[in-house]
Design an enzyme around this catalytic site. Structure first.
Site, PDB file in Angstrom:
ATOM      1  N   CYS A  11      -5.166  -2.694   2.982  1.00  0.00           N
ATOM      2  CA  CYS A  11      -5.002  -2.537   4.430  1.00  0.00           C
ATOM      3  C   CYS A  11      -6.248  -2.976   5.215  1.00  0.00           C
ATOM      4  O   CYS A  11      -6.599  -4.143   5.248  1.00  0.00           O
ATOM      5  CB  CYS A  11      -4.634  -1.083   4.742  1.00  0.00           C
ATOM      6  SG  CYS A  11      -4.093  -0.806   6.459  1.00  0.00           S
ATOM      7  N   GLU A  60       0.846  -1.197   0.000  1.00  0.00           N
ATOM      8  CA  GLU A  60       0.000   0.000   0.000  1.00  0.00           C
ATOM      9  C   GLU A  60       0.889   1.258   0.000  1.00  0.00           C
ATOM     10  O   GLU A  60       1.856   1.341   0.747  1.00  0.00           O
ATOM     11  CB  GLU A  60      -0.876  -0.018   1.252  1.00  0.00           C
ATOM     12  CG  GLU A  60      -1.712   1.227   1.458  1.00  0.00           C
ATOM     13  CD  GLU A  60      -2.359   1.258   2.835  1.00  0.00           C
ATOM     14  OE1 GLU A  60      -3.323   2.018   3.008  1.00  0.00           O
ATOM     15  OE2 GLU A  60      -1.883   0.518   3.731  1.00  0.00           O
ATOM     16  N   LYS A  92      -9.503   2.471  -2.868  1.00  0.00           N
ATOM     17  CA  LYS A  92      -9.945   1.875  -1.607  1.00  0.00           C
ATOM     18  C   LYS A  92     -11.380   2.291  -1.279  1.00  0.00           C
ATOM     19  O   LYS A  92     -11.720   3.481  -1.317  1.00  0.00           O
ATOM     20  CB  LYS A  92      -8.998   2.287  -0.481  1.00  0.00           C
ATOM     21  CG  LYS A  92      -9.238   1.558   0.836  1.00  0.00           C
ATOM     22  CD  LYS A  92      -8.168   1.931   1.851  1.00  0.00           C
ATOM     23  CE  LYS A  92      -8.363   1.173   3.166  1.00  0.00           C
ATOM     24  NZ  LYS A  92      -7.340   1.551   4.171  1.00  0.00           N
TER      25      LYS A  92
END
Length: 519
Positions: free
Chosen positions: A390, A277, A340
């Site tokens: 994440c 990430e 995301k």
């Protein structure tokens, strides 16, 4: 009247003992067997208590248990969020006091039934599962380390997740705890021996059934892996210090580090290379010196490169929008991306920002991102790659959505440097194990400071890089492309538990109305 009596001290020690067992069941310690008896001290403390006292004892259990598991929040907020220690501790307790409510409500409702009522054996685990589900949905959701997640290292039992997700394990754990408590207690007011042994036989039978399926499934999944086509995948762990990650002076060094590590995998001919990430600490495509190096690497390796980078999008008449983005760059220069979807509250955005002025400094440190559209997966020539960035690993509905759109390989790109040497990196990894089993898919994880891993479709961690080391992993990954019962139908068990809850409420109120049970 003394505030502390012999009974209150006894109850406190029982709650403390149960909380210690509960905490030790989760990573880092990971003594997962303890969770199968951790609730027994809780039940003993709640025994024969009025509703209000049960709630207070349950709330205390929730506070102690949550502090032991989520203490690392203070570390992330203070050292990397830019908040002072007092504010960081205050936010930890705010989270803990919220999570403890679920324990308190459970304890309050636990005594809703007469101890002699056999329905209590089903009511207890159904109630707990329902509360865990609510915790995973309410206020954007926080299903981090639910009860069943403690079993991530007990491979035989977690195969049940293919059908029920983590909630099947939570149900089974509470059922066993409730059964053992009733079996071991000597209170004459509780159910008779016939009922106790019947419940014990049923609980033991369900446990053995789950274990039997698990042991069979572990061998069966290996056979499926051998029959599936494979993709040569490399993951790169750069181990970039969080304090230096966003320093412009280290930008060129960071890129050079990833290029060097990636080129070390050339001899193994990877077809897909994965970086963590925000591995690139700049806006990809907007940085004229570093961006060409990334395109050159993809051409040089003749492999697709999956990496994280922040992105900014300008719309006429609007403020710029920032995204936490994953790019899939192909050798010929073509690329797609995923933004995301589920952002971290107080980490990537601040809910109710105007009412929380003290977090202004934190926003400056971590940014203020926008959520992307629903996850659809990214296309590699050999199959569909589903990306979780994440925090998204803790939400099973995201990987299920990817599965419904076709999923051959699950990828987790993360940066757990925020957590240092605390339990959080271990806990975060444990949650990812369940995504593999629930969808029967292999998972490749690239983490900035670790743990970078490969996880097979049975939840087995096949390869792993340690924390705070730089390095690479490269291996052929089977592309299974399956749709499990859980992937298709989701949390159907929670629906069943909801029915049990409603039946129990009607049953209990009917008995009270008829005067068969004293209030």
């Amino acid at each position: 009247m003394a505030f502390f009596t012999k009974n209150t001290l006894k109850d406190f020690l029982l709650i403390l003992f149960g909380s210690i067992l509960y905490i030790l069941s989760f990573p880092k310690i990971s003594w997962s067997f303890l969770i199968w008896v951790a609730f027994i001290p809780f039940f003993k403390a709640l025994e024969n208590k009025p509703p209000g006292q049960r709630f207070r004892l349950g709330y205390l259990a929730g506070v102690l248990s949550s502090l032991g598991i989520f203490y690392w929040v203070t570390h992330a907020m203070h050292y990397y969020g830019g908040l002072d220690l007092i504010t960081s501790i205050s936010l930890l307790f705010l989270l803990v006091f919220y999570l403890a409510l679920y324990f308190g409500v459970f304890a309050w409702l636990w005594g809703f039934f007469s101890p002699r009522d056999p329905f209590l054996y089903l009511w207890c685990p159904a109630l707990w599962v329902g509360l865990e589900y609510l915790r995973g949905q309410f206020l954007t959701g926080f299903p981090w380390e639910l009860t069943g997640h403690s079993q991530y290292n007990f491979l035989a039992i977690i195969q049940l997740s293919e059908f029920t997700g983590v909630f099947g394990l939570s149900f089974l754990i509470l059922l066993v705890n409730q059964t053992l408590y009733r079996l071991l207690t000597r209170d004459p007011s509780l159910a008779g021996w016939k009922q106790k042994w019947t419940a014990t036989a049923v609980s033991l039978g369900l446990l053995l059934l789950a274990l039997g399926f698990g042991w069979w499934s572990l061998n069966h999944q290996k056979q499926k892996d051998r029959q599936a086509p494979s993709l040569q995948v490399a993951v790169v762990q750069g181990n970039i210090d969080q304090a230096a990650k966003w320093n412009p002076a280290f930008q060129e060094w960071t890129v050079a580090n990833y290029l060097q590590l990636t080129r070390k995998t050339l001899s193994q001919r990877p077809e897909l290379v994965i970086w963590p990430e925000t591995a690139l600490p700049f806006y990809f495509l907007n940085e004229p010196r570093q961006t060409p190096k990334i395109f050159q690497l993809a051409r040089e390796m003749d492999a697709s490169l999956l990496f994280g980078s922040p992105a900014v999008v300008h719309h006429p008449g609007e403020k710029p929008r920032f995204y936490n983005r994953a790019y899939l760059l192909h050798p010929e220069g073509r690329f797609t991306f995923y933004d995301k979807v589920h952002l971290v509250p107080f980490g990537e955005y601040v809910p109710l920002k105007k009412y929380l002025p003290f977090v202004g400094k934190m926003v400056e440190a971590v940014g203020d991102f926008s959520a992307g559209p629903d996850p659809l997966g990214l296309d590699h020539p050999k199959g569909k790659v589903g990306v979780l960035i994440c925090f998204e690993t803790i939400f099973p509905e995201l990987s299920r959505a990817l599965n419904k759109n076709g999923l051959d390989l699950l990828v987790n790109m993360t940066n757990d440097a925020w957590y240092g040497w605390t339990s959080a990196p271990y806990q975060h990894l444990s949650l990812l194990v369940f995504r593999s089993v629930e969808n029967r898919v292999w998972t490749a994880r690239a983490a900035n400071t670790g743990f970078s891993v490969f996880i097979d479709a049975s939840g087995r961690i096949t390869e792993k890089l340690p924390l705070f080391h730089s390095g690479t992993l490269c291996s052929p990954i089977p592309l299974r492309g399956e749709k499990t019962l859980y992937a298709r139908y989701g949390d159907w068990l929670v629906f069943i538990c909801g029915i049990i809850f409603l039946v129990g409420v009607i049953k209990a109120f009917t008995k009270r109305k008829e005067g068969k049970v004293k209030s």
